[in-house]
Write an enzyme that holds these catalytic residues in place. Structure first.
Site, short mmCIF file in Angstrom:
data_model
loop_
_atom_site.label_atom_id
_atom_site.label_comp_id
_atom_site.label_asym_id
_atom_site.label_seq_id
_atom_site.Cartn_x
_atom_site.Cartn_y
_atom_site.Cartn_z
N HIS A 154 0.29 -0.54 0.24
CA HIS A 154 -0.24 0.21 0.18
C HIS A 154 1.12 1.06 0.26
O HIS A 154 1.17 1.53 1.24
CB HIS A 154 -0.83 -0.45 1.49
N ASP A 162 -1.15 -10.60 0.25
CA ASP A 162 -1.01 -9.59 -0.07
C ASP A 162 -1.70 -9.15 -1.27
O ASP A 162 -1.71 -8.76 -2.53
CB ASP A 162 0.78 -10.01 -1.45
N GLU A 166 0.22 -1.89 4.43
CA GLU A 166 1.81 -0.47 4.18
C GLU A 166 3.31 -0.02 5.18
O GLU A 166 3.20 -0.69 5.99
CB GLU A 166 0.57 0.75 5.35
#
Length: 97
Positions: free
Chosen positions: A18, A69, A78
């Site tokens: 992310h 994932d 993130e």
């Protein structure tokens, strides 16, 4: 699981983190401006990120001891500072030796 949580370390590592800069195509391959709304096509894509954020560390596995994932699962995918900060101190220590 047998995977690394550091991007580009080892054979199996997170490929859909992310991170906006990592998930959008590079300017060299896509010179047109990508607006915020246009960026969602890349955000929701099932393809790996086109730009590998080498060395980024993502969060640990979920409560079922698995790692999905999935860049939309920001709580695990993130590379945030609170995750990476825990490794910076030890690395700095060993780099100074």
């Amino acid at each position: 699981m047998n995977m690394s949580y550091m991007v580009a370390y080892g054979v199996k590592y997170p490929k859909k983190i992310h991170h906006r800069g990592s998930s959008l195509p590079a300017v060299a391959t896509h010179p047109q401006v990508i607006s915020c709304n246009d960026g969602f096509q890349y955000y929701y894509s099932s393809n790996p990120n086109p730009n590998v954020l080498i060395g980024a560390v993502v969060a640990d596995p979920n409560q079922n001891k698995s790692y999905s994932d999935d860049r939309t699962d920001y709580s695990h995918s993130e590379p945030a500072t609170y995750i990476n900060a825990t490794i910076v101190g030890p690395l700095a220590f060993f780099a100074g030796r």
